[in-house]
Design a protein around this motif. Structure first.
Motif, mmCIF file in Angstrom:
data_model
loop_
_atom_site.group_PDB
_atom_site.id
_atom_site.type_symbol
_atom_site.label_atom_id
_atom_site.label_comp_id
_atom_site.label_asym_id
_atom_site.label_seq_id
_atom_site.Cartn_x
_atom_site.Cartn_y
_atom_site.Cartn_z
ATOM 1 N N SER A 187 -40.384 51.145 46.569
ATOM 2 C CA SER A 187 -39.723 51.494 45.314
ATOM 3 C C SER A 187 -38.238 51.717 45.581
ATOM 4 N N VAL A 188 -37.430 51.342 44.603
ATOM 5 C CA VAL A 188 -35.979 51.439 44.732
ATOM 6 C C VAL A 188 -35.467 52.298 43.588
ATOM 7 N N SER A 189 -34.555 53.221 43.924
ATOM 8 C CA SER A 189 -34.033 54.076 42.861
ATOM 9 C C SER A 189 -32.518 54.149 42.922
ATOM 10 N N GLU A 190 -31.879 53.679 41.880
ATOM 11 C CA GLU A 190 -30.452 53.855 41.641
ATOM 12 C C GLU A 190 -29.560 53.668 42.862
ATOM 13 N N ILE A 191 -29.644 52.539 43.513
ATOM 14 C CA ILE A 191 -28.753 52.251 44.641
ATOM 15 C C ILE A 191 -27.483 51.633 44.084
ATOM 16 N N GLN A 192 -26.352 52.159 44.518
ATOM 17 C CA GLN A 192 -25.059 51.696 44.039
ATOM 18 C C GLN A 192 -24.277 51.042 45.182
ATOM 19 N N VAL A 193 -23.351 50.164 44.842
ATOM 20 C CA VAL A 193 -22.475 49.550 45.828
ATOM 21 C C VAL A 193 -21.686 50.647 46.539
ATOM 22 N N GLY A 194 -21.635 50.574 47.873
ATOM 23 C CA GLY A 194 -20.921 51.562 48.674
ATOM 24 C C GLY A 194 -21.806 52.666 49.223
ATOM 25 N N ASP A 195 -23.050 52.792 48.713
ATOM 26 C CA ASP A 195 -23.966 53.810 49.223
ATOM 27 C C ASP A 195 -24.323 53.510 50.669
ATOM 28 N N LYS A 196 -24.456 54.574 51.461
ATOM 29 C CA LYS A 196 -24.928 54.429 52.831
ATOM 30 C C LYS A 196 -26.397 54.822 52.833
ATOM 31 N N ILE A 197 -27.253 53.901 53.289
ATOM 32 C CA ILE A 197 -28.688 54.155 53.261
ATOM 33 C C ILE A 197 -29.274 53.961 54.657
ATOM 34 N N LYS A 198 -30.477 54.478 54.836
ATOM 35 C CA LYS A 198 -31.210 54.285 56.079
ATOM 36 C C LYS A 198 -32.477 53.515 55.727
ATOM 37 N N LEU A 199 -32.684 52.374 56.381
ATOM 38 C CA LEU A 199 -33.842 51.540 56.087
ATOM 39 C C LEU A 199 -35.090 52.199 56.660
ATOM 40 N N GLU A 200 -36.131 52.282 55.837
ATOM 41 C CA GLU A 200 -37.329 53.010 56.224
ATOM 42 C C GLU A 200 -38.486 52.120 56.619
ATOM 43 N N SER A 201 -38.371 50.815 56.407
ATOM 44 C CA SER A 201 -39.475 49.930 56.772
ATOM 45 C C SER A 201 -38.931 48.546 57.092
ATOM 46 N N LEU B 187 -26.887 44.138 52.198
ATOM 47 C CA LEU B 187 -26.585 45.320 52.999
ATOM 48 C C LEU B 187 -25.816 44.912 54.235
ATOM 49 N N VAL B 188 -24.899 45.761 54.678
ATOM 50 C CA VAL B 188 -24.147 45.526 55.905
ATOM 51 C C VAL B 188 -24.693 46.476 56.965
ATOM 52 N N LEU B 189 -25.230 45.891 58.061
ATOM 53 C CA LEU B 189 -25.723 46.678 59.188
ATOM 54 C C LEU B 189 -24.605 46.726 60.215
ATOM 55 N N ILE C 117 -24.806 49.850 54.700
ATOM 56 C CA ILE C 117 -23.960 50.113 53.542
ATOM 57 C C ILE C 117 -24.247 49.040 52.501
ATOM 58 N N VAL C 118 -24.499 49.462 51.278
ATOM 59 C CA VAL C 118 -24.815 48.526 50.198
ATOM 60 C C VAL C 118 -23.533 47.818 49.788
ATOM 61 N N GLN C 119 -23.556 46.481 49.916
ATOM 62 C CA GLN C 119 -22.379 45.692 49.577
ATOM 63 C C GLN C 119 -22.489 45.087 48.183
ATOM 64 N N GLU C 120 -23.724 44.728 47.786
ATOM 65 C CA GLU C 120 -23.905 44.095 46.474
ATOM 66 C C GLU C 120 -25.291 44.431 45.944
ATOM 67 N N VAL C 121 -25.390 44.644 44.632
ATOM 68 C CA VAL C 121 -26.659 44.901 43.970
ATOM 69 C C VAL C 121 -26.807 43.874 42.857
ATOM 70 N N SER C 122 -27.935 43.158 42.849
ATOM 71 C CA SER C 122 -28.192 42.143 41.839
ATOM 72 C C SER C 122 -29.521 42.459 41.158
ATOM 73 N N ASN C 123 -29.914 41.617 40.219
ATOM 74 C CA ASN C 123 -31.191 41.823 39.530
ATOM 75 C C ASN C 123 -32.394 41.651 40.435
ATOM 76 N N ASN C 124 -32.274 40.829 41.485
ATOM 77 C CA ASN C 124 -33.434 40.597 42.343
ATOM 78 C C ASN C 124 -33.147 40.667 43.845
ATOM 79 N N TYR C 125 -31.975 41.144 44.248
ATOM 80 C CA TYR C 125 -31.714 41.310 45.672
ATOM 81 C C TYR C 125 -30.591 42.316 45.915
ATOM 82 N N TYR C 126 -30.567 42.823 47.153
ATOM 83 C CA TYR C 126 -29.490 43.672 47.643
ATOM 84 C C TYR C 126 -28.845 42.970 48.819
#
Length: 154
Positions: free
Chosen positions: A106-120, A140-142, A129-138
């Motif tokens: 499940s994905v909740s309100e991820i915005q461009v520029g957010d720093k996230i930790k991948l859990e799976s 991310l910059v590792l 770091i989230v670089q782009e958010v689209s209707n069907n993909y993200y």
């Protein structure tokens, strides 16, 4: 000894890894199983996780020995020096490829520029770091691996 990233000809990753192993060079080519569809059938195929990349572990003095293998193009460079991958990052890739696939995410309100930790998945416990958010993909910059990851979702 350091882990380096060798850039190969396209579709030569497994062949290069086999030849490097035959030469006694410690190497790692992460493989994932994907279902590919042809017009008449579906088939499970093993493909490299990183296109055209093979990780090699050797001393700085022995770095040129990889060029004895057909299909090796060059080393991957980062900031003007050969890219070095930490042992822990290689271990993280190995562990995450052994982990069972997670089908419900499940994905909740991820915005461009957010720093996230991948859990799976293949990059478990990696920061991105989230670089782009689209209707069907993200996208991310590792930063620790120096790559961009595109994650599709439905």
């Amino acid at each position: 000894m350091n882990w380096y990233v060798v850039y190969t000809k396209p579709k030569w990753e497994k062949k290069v890894a086999d030849k490097l192993s035959q030469l006694g060079i410690e190497c790692y080519c992460p493989i994932v199983t994907q279902v590919r569809q042809w017009s008449d059938r579906k088939k499970k195929v093993e493909v490299p996780l990183f296109n055209s990349y093979v990780f090699v572990q050797l001393t700085d003095a022995d770095r040129n020995s990889v060029f004895q293998v057909p299909g090796v193009v060059r080393y991957l460079f980062w900031l003007g020096k050969p890219a070095i991958v930490k042992d822990q990052e290689i271990e993280n890739i190995k562990k995450s490829l052994k982990a069972p696939n997670i089908s419900d995410v499940s994905v909740s309100e991820i915005q461009v520029g957010d720093k996230i930790k991948l859990e799976s998945g293949a990059f478990t416990n990696q920061s991105a770091i989230v670089q782009e958010v689209s209707n069907n993909y993200y996208i991310l910059v590792l930063e620790t691996l120096g790559c961009v990851l595109k994650i599709k979702y439905k």
